[in-house]
Design a protein around this motif. Structure first.
Motif, PDB file in Angstrom:
ATOM      1  N   PRO A 297       1.189  -1.029  -0.261  1.00  0.00           N
ATOM      2  CA  PRO A 297       0.176  -0.431  -0.069  1.00  0.00           C
ATOM      3  C   PRO A 297       0.852   1.376   0.169  1.00  0.00           C
ATOM      4  CG  PRO A 297      -0.084  -1.210   2.083  1.00  0.00           C
ATOM      5  CD  PRO A 297       0.397  -1.686   1.421  1.00  0.00           C
ATOM      6  N   LEU A 298       0.312   2.746  -0.739  1.00  0.00           N
ATOM      7  CA  LEU A 298       1.556   3.964  -0.105  1.00  0.00           C
ATOM      8  C   LEU A 298       0.801   4.079   0.366  1.00  0.00           C
ATOM      9  CD1 LEU A 298       0.551   5.386  -4.264  1.00  0.00           C
ATOM     10  CD2 LEU A 298       1.941   3.819  -2.932  1.00  0.00           C
ATOM     11  N   LEU A 299       1.952   4.873   1.377  1.00  0.00           N
ATOM     12  CA  LEU A 299       2.084   6.216   2.322  1.00  0.00           C
ATOM     13  C   LEU A 299       1.139   6.917   2.264  1.00  0.00           C
ATOM     14  CD1 LEU A 299       5.763   5.594   2.872  1.00  0.00           C
ATOM     15  CD2 LEU A 299       3.876   3.658   3.810  1.00  0.00           C
ATOM     16  N   PRO A 300       0.444   7.376   3.475  1.00  0.00           N
ATOM     17  CA  PRO A 300      -0.145   8.333   3.317  1.00  0.00           C
ATOM     18  C   PRO A 300       0.152   9.828   2.845  1.00  0.00           C
ATOM     19  CG  PRO A 300      -0.335   7.152   4.699  1.00  0.00           C
ATOM     20  CD  PRO A 300       0.493   6.826   4.830  1.00  0.00           C
ATOM     21  N   VAL A 301      -0.012  10.990   2.440  1.00  0.00           N
ATOM     22  CA  VAL A 301       0.454  11.960   2.409  1.00  0.00           C
ATOM     23  C   VAL A 301      -0.465  12.880   2.425  1.00  0.00           C
ATOM     24  CG1 VAL A 301       1.317  13.984   0.471  1.00  0.00           C
ATOM     25  CG2 VAL A 301       1.803  11.100   0.017  1.00  0.00           C
ATOM     26  N   GLU A 302      -0.440  13.559   4.023  1.00  0.00           N
ATOM     27  CA  GLU A 302      -1.215  14.170   4.858  1.00  0.00           C
ATOM     28  C   GLU A 302      -1.452  15.211   4.380  1.00  0.00           C
ATOM     29  OE1 GLU A 302      -0.630  11.999   8.591  1.00  0.00           O
ATOM     30  OE2 GLU A 302      -1.682  10.408   8.361  1.00  0.00           O
ATOM     31  N   THR A 303      -0.139  15.986   4.209  1.00  0.00           N
ATOM     32  CA  THR A 303       0.253  17.450   3.896  1.00  0.00           C
ATOM     33  C   THR A 303       0.676  17.850   2.666  1.00  0.00           C
ATOM     34  OG1 THR A 303       1.055  19.674   4.847  1.00  0.00           O
ATOM     35  CG2 THR A 303       2.198  17.760   4.916  1.00  0.00           C
ATOM     36  N   THR A 304       0.436  19.062   2.158  1.00  0.00           N
ATOM     37  CA  THR A 304       1.334  19.357   0.917  1.00  0.00           C
ATOM     38  C   THR A 304       2.196  20.524   0.839  1.00  0.00           C
ATOM     39  OG1 THR A 304       0.190  21.540   0.629  1.00  0.00           O
ATOM     40  CG2 THR A 304      -0.951  19.045   0.205  1.00  0.00           C
ATOM     41  N   ALA A 305       3.279  20.793   0.304  1.00  0.00           N
ATOM     42  CA  ALA A 305       4.314  21.762   0.966  1.00  0.00           C
ATOM     43  C   ALA A 305       3.987  22.769   1.169  1.00  0.00           C
ATOM     44  CB  ALA A 305       5.073  22.166  -0.761  1.00  0.00           C
ATOM     45  N   LYS A 306       3.023  23.766   0.819  1.00  0.00           N
ATOM     46  CA  LYS A 306       2.008  24.768   1.057  1.00  0.00           C
ATOM     47  C   LYS A 306       1.592  25.103   2.786  1.00  0.00           C
ATOM     48  CE  LYS A 306      -1.518  28.048  -1.209  1.00  0.00           C
ATOM     49  NZ  LYS A 306      -3.027  28.477  -1.551  1.00  0.00           N
ATOM     50  N   GLN A 307       0.758  24.157   2.737  1.00  0.00           N
ATOM     51  CA  GLN A 307       0.437  23.254   3.795  1.00  0.00           C
ATOM     52  C   GLN A 307       2.124  23.392   4.929  1.00  0.00           C
ATOM     53  OE1 GLN A 307      -1.713  19.640   3.751  1.00  0.00           O
ATOM     54  NE2 GLN A 307      -3.455  21.132   3.578  1.00  0.00           N
ATOM     55  N   ILE A 308       2.557  22.881   4.837  1.00  0.00           N
ATOM     56  CA  ILE A 308       3.668  23.199   5.265  1.00  0.00           C
ATOM     57  C   ILE A 308       4.475  24.205   6.386  1.00  0.00           C
ATOM     58  CG2 ILE A 308       6.487  22.652   5.951  1.00  0.00           C
ATOM     59  CD1 ILE A 308       5.449  19.456   4.306  1.00  0.00           C
ATOM     60  N   LYS A 309       4.635  24.679   4.855  1.00  0.00           N
ATOM     61  CA  LYS A 309       4.995  26.641   5.309  1.00  0.00           C
ATOM     62  C   LYS A 309       3.931  27.411   5.707  1.00  0.00           C
ATOM     63  CE  LYS A 309       7.660  25.989   1.168  1.00  0.00           C
ATOM     64  NZ  LYS A 309       7.874  25.851  -0.840  1.00  0.00           N
ATOM     65  N   GLU A 310       3.053  27.962   5.494  1.00  0.00           N
ATOM     66  CA  GLU A 310       1.499  28.074   6.015  1.00  0.00           C
ATOM     67  C   GLU A 310       1.697  27.812   7.249  1.00  0.00           C
ATOM     68  OE1 GLU A 310      -1.490  27.181   4.153  1.00  0.00           O
ATOM     69  OE2 GLU A 310      -1.266  29.528   2.679  1.00  0.00           O
ATOM     70  N   SER A 311       1.595  26.063   7.820  1.00  0.00           N
ATOM     71  CA  SER A 311       1.739  26.017   9.456  1.00  0.00           C
ATOM     72  C   SER A 311       2.983  26.404  10.269  1.00  0.00           C
ATOM     73  CB  SER A 311       1.543  24.385   9.384  1.00  0.00           C
ATOM     74  OG  SER A 311       1.492  23.587  10.669  1.00  0.00           O
ATOM     75  N   ALA A 312       3.850  26.242   9.361  1.00  0.00           N
ATOM     76  CA  ALA A 312       5.360  26.819   9.825  1.00  0.00           C
ATOM     77  C   ALA A 312       5.581  28.350  10.513  1.00  0.00           C
ATOM     78  CB  ALA A 312       6.719  26.626   8.961  1.00  0.00           C
ATOM     79  N   LYS A 313       4.581  29.019   9.458  1.00  0.00           N
ATOM     80  CA  LYS A 313       4.654  30.578   9.692  1.00  0.00           C
ATOM     81  C   LYS A 313       3.432  30.255  10.601  1.00  0.00           C
ATOM     82  CE  LYS A 313       3.535  34.580   7.268  1.00  0.00           C
ATOM     83  NZ  LYS A 313       2.953  35.597   5.967  1.00  0.00           N
ATOM     84  N   GLU A 314       2.430  29.787  10.668  1.00  0.00           N
ATOM     85  CA  GLU A 314       1.611  30.357  11.532  1.00  0.00           C
ATOM     86  C   GLU A 314       1.961  29.684  12.981  1.00  0.00           C
ATOM     87  OE1 GLU A 314      -2.301  27.879  10.579  1.00  0.00           O
ATOM     88  OE2 GLU A 314      -2.630  29.114   9.024  1.00  0.00           O
ATOM     89  N   ASN A 315       2.421  28.726  13.027  1.00  0.00           N
ATOM     90  CA  ASN A 315       3.648  28.304  14.379  1.00  0.00           C
ATOM     91  C   ASN A 315       3.948  29.715  15.116  1.00  0.00           C
ATOM     92  OD1 ASN A 315       3.970  26.831  16.928  1.00  0.00           O
ATOM     93  ND2 ASN A 315       5.538  26.268  15.996  1.00  0.00           N
ATOM     94  N   ALA A 316       5.448  30.022  13.397  1.00  0.00           N
ATOM     95  CA  ALA A 316       5.941  30.828  14.003  1.00  0.00           C
ATOM     96  C   ALA A 316       5.298  32.462  14.595  1.00  0.00           C
ATOM     97  CB  ALA A 316       6.558  32.108  12.935  1.00  0.00           C
ATOM     98  N   MET A 317       4.253  33.067  14.305  1.00  0.00           N
ATOM     99  CA  MET A 317       3.639  33.979  14.382  1.00  0.00           C
ATOM    100  C   MET A 317       2.808  33.817  16.032  1.00  0.00           C
ATOM    101  SD  MET A 317       4.001  36.219  12.495  1.00  0.00           S
ATOM    102  CE  MET A 317       3.365  37.614  13.288  1.00  0.00           C
TER     103      MET A 317
END
Length: 306
Positions: free
Chosen positions: A164-184
């Protein structure tokens, strides 16, 4: 005769208190454990056969004169400094073992240096999000790479033999947005959200050190290592940095802090280690270390700094 040897071997195994032996027996291992840690620079012995444990939730302050090995000991805990001999275990993994992915474990060990070590060519927000974004994208690429090879392999497999393929639960855009939200969120916490676009060179020393702490927190560490975090600050800026560290301590963060601030060590630490000559000469609760020390060298040290 063979039975006697076997019985002796079993007894030796039961009495073996090394981390690997205790792990094999399913016994408790501290969050960080140093075993017979020695560090030499040429003929100079900086750390001399130190064995020490740091339990989850502890706040350990390391004090001692300059040149006693405090900072070297701290840097050996996450193997920024390679020990000459001995081992350092973090959550049971030997960080000195070349087969261990040390970078994977360092994600959970925040480090704050004397000189801030911020990137002057990046603004504050970029400094904080750099590592979380890099690691998030790196993990995403690993999953995609594994899925690619599984798809290729599945072309030659039939039915239930296909992986089975491994689940891809996020995208590059979501990773960057999440990091920015956490930083702020973290910048808001320390009252520096308005400095997100500023560059480190435009900030005060106290502001830069608090941002360096936030940068480490952005990785959601399990332990924070502080190497004399106030030694490069002007006296009026020390308080704001110590207040943030105390706040983290009150929230239950495990921390090891090399410090010359004796009042802070007495107030915040759950345990104090006194180092001199590359050894831990005395340790105990702050009230014991500062109120009734037994080591003569510690008594002499305290008489000069208190």
């Amino acid at each position: 005769m063979k039975e006697e040897v076997k019985t002796q071997d079993l007894a030796e195994q039961e009495n073996d208190n090394s981390v690997p032996a205790r792990l094999a027996r399913g016994e408790h291992v501290a969050l960080i454990e140093a075993e017979h840690l020695t560090k030499k620079f040429g003929d100079l012995v900086v750390l001399d056969d130190i064995s020490e444990k740091i339990e989850e939730g502890e706040k350990v302050a390391i004090i001692g004169p300059s040149g006693s090995g405090k900072s070297t000991f701290l840097r050996c805990l996450n193997v920024l400094e390679d020990p000459t001999s001995g081992a350092v275990y973090f959550e049971g993994a030997n960080l000195c073992d070349l087969k261990v992915d040390i970078n994977l474990h360092r994600r959970r060990m925040g480090m704050v240096f004397q000189q801030f070590n911020l990137f002057n060519n990046m603004n504050v927000l970029k400094n904080i999000t750099l590592a979380p974004v890099h690691i998030g994208l790196q993990d995403l690429r690993k999953i995609k790479r594994k899925n690619f090879f599984r798809k290729i392999a599945n072309l030659f497999r039939k039915g239930d033999k296909k992986q089975p393929l491994l689940p891809v639960e996020t995208t590059a855009k979501q990773i960057k947005e999440s990091a920015k939200e956490n930083a702020m969120r973290l910048l808001n916490r320390i009252g520096l959200a308005d400095k997100a676009s500023a560059y480190p060179s435009t900030l005060s020393g106290g502001q830069r050190q608090r941002i360096a702490i936030v940068r480490a927190l952005a990785m959601n560490p399990k332990v924070m290592l502080f190497d004399e975090p106030t030694s490069a600050l002007d006296p009026e800026m020390v308080g704001e940095v110590l207040a943030l560290i105390k706040e983290l301590a009150d929230e239950g963060m495990t921390m090891v802090i090399v410090t010359h601030e004796m009042g802070f060590a007495r107030e915040v630490a759950t345990r104090v280690l006194f180092m001199d000559g590359g050894k831990i000469q005395e340790q105990g609760a702050p009230e014991q270390i500062f109120g009734s020390p037994t080591n003569d060298r510690l008594k002499d040290f305290l008489s000069k700094v208190l």
